[in-house]
Design an enzyme around this catalytic site. Sequence first.
Site, PDB file in Angstrom:
ATOM      1  N   ARG A 141      24.954 -27.911  -0.517  1.00  0.00           N
ATOM      2  CA  ARG A 141      24.642 -29.087   0.288  1.00  0.00           C
ATOM      3  C   ARG A 141      24.068 -28.654   1.636  1.00  0.00           C
ATOM      4  NH1 ARG A 141      28.612 -33.935   1.813  1.00  0.00           N
ATOM      5  NH2 ARG A 141      30.077 -32.648   0.685  1.00  0.00           N
ATOM      6  N   THR A 196      21.058 -32.303   6.416  1.00  0.00           N
ATOM      7  CA  THR A 196      20.669 -33.545   5.711  1.00  0.00           C
ATOM      8  C   THR A 196      21.779 -34.031   4.781  1.00  0.00           C
ATOM      9  OG1 THR A 196      19.761 -32.322   3.844  1.00  0.00           O
ATOM     10  CG2 THR A 196      18.253 -32.779   5.670  1.00  0.00           C
ATOM     11  N   ASP A 215      40.097 -25.831  -3.454  1.00  0.00           N
ATOM     12  CA  ASP A 215      38.747 -25.373  -3.805  1.00  0.00           C
ATOM     13  C   ASP A 215      38.803 -24.643  -5.148  1.00  0.00           C
ATOM     14  OD1 ASP A 215      36.462 -23.479  -4.032  1.00  0.00           O
ATOM     15  OD2 ASP A 215      35.897 -24.395  -2.132  1.00  0.00           O
ATOM     16  N   ASP A 249      37.383 -21.013  -5.216  1.00  0.00           N
ATOM     17  CA  ASP A 249      38.275 -20.051  -4.551  1.00  0.00           C
ATOM     18  C   ASP A 249      39.488 -19.748  -5.409  1.00  0.00           C
ATOM     19  OD1 ASP A 249      36.721 -19.690  -2.330  1.00  0.00           O
ATOM     20  OD2 ASP A 249      37.820 -21.108  -1.070  1.00  0.00           O
TER      21      ASP A 249
HETATM   22  N1  URA Z   1      35.136 -28.909  -4.745  1.00  0.00           N
HETATM   23  C1  URA Z   1      36.344 -28.327  -4.947  1.00  0.00           C
HETATM   24  O1  URA Z   1      36.436 -27.200  -5.391  1.00  0.00           O
HETATM   25  N2  URA Z   1      37.446 -29.034  -4.621  1.00  0.00           N
HETATM   26  C2  URA Z   1      37.400 -30.282  -4.125  1.00  0.00           C
HETATM   27  O2  URA Z   1      38.447 -30.875  -3.858  1.00  0.00           O
HETATM   28  C3  URA Z   1      36.131 -30.864  -3.924  1.00  0.00           C
HETATM   29  C4  URA Z   1      35.011 -30.152  -4.238  1.00  0.00           C
END
Ligand code: URA
Length: 208
Positions: free
Chosen positions: A103, A107, A199, A202
């Site tokens: 992203r 923008t 995430d 991660d």
């Molecule tokens: N991407 C992720 O890995 N976790 C989220 O909560 C949102 C987007």
Amino acid sequence: MQVHIIDHPLIQHKLSLIRDVKTGPKEFRELLEEVAMLMAYELTRNLPLEETEVETPVAKCRCKMLAGKKLGVVPILRAGLGMVNGVLRLIPAAKVGHMGVYRNPETLQPVEYYCKLPTDVAERDFIIIDPMLATGGSSKATIDMLKARGAKSIKLMCLVAAPEGVQVVNASHPDVEIYTAAVDEKLNDHGYIVPGLGDAGDRIFGTK
Ligand code: URA
């Protein structure tokens, strides 16, 4: 809403373990792969069959086999990689494309930074894998791109979705059915799904 919540007990049980902050990367990856395999079973429920003759040790019989439909799987980098092997264990003949989207911080629009697809996109039925359907921007961009190259049949496989992401995909691509194990409460100010699982990239790759 074109969203199927796959509420199979095994998937829900494994999802709860995946969500748990105490679950480390090794177990997280294993569970994610298992859930992906179980979800692939649901997504492929309507694949066409054809009759063929098989000779058992006892007699010849008419049996059903997959009618040779060409499938494609497109994980969105990087978290989508965590579900690919589970899907491929059930449909090993599927071709795998890869899509990278980030992203733009100014923008806030999705920008494609990597795209490698099978050559015959227009002839395949696709499963896009985006474990966390958050804002919906990456999924929408990937669907846009596949359709621009001629894809006519696309399903979206998620693990956890936010209502906002479901809305974005539904509004822009009402023909694309979304399969997810859960639709959570909301997105927070940082774009994370609440309660979600953090995430996903991660947690798969141990980068946090
Ligand atoms: N991407 C992720 O890995 N976790 C989220 O909560 C949102 C987007």
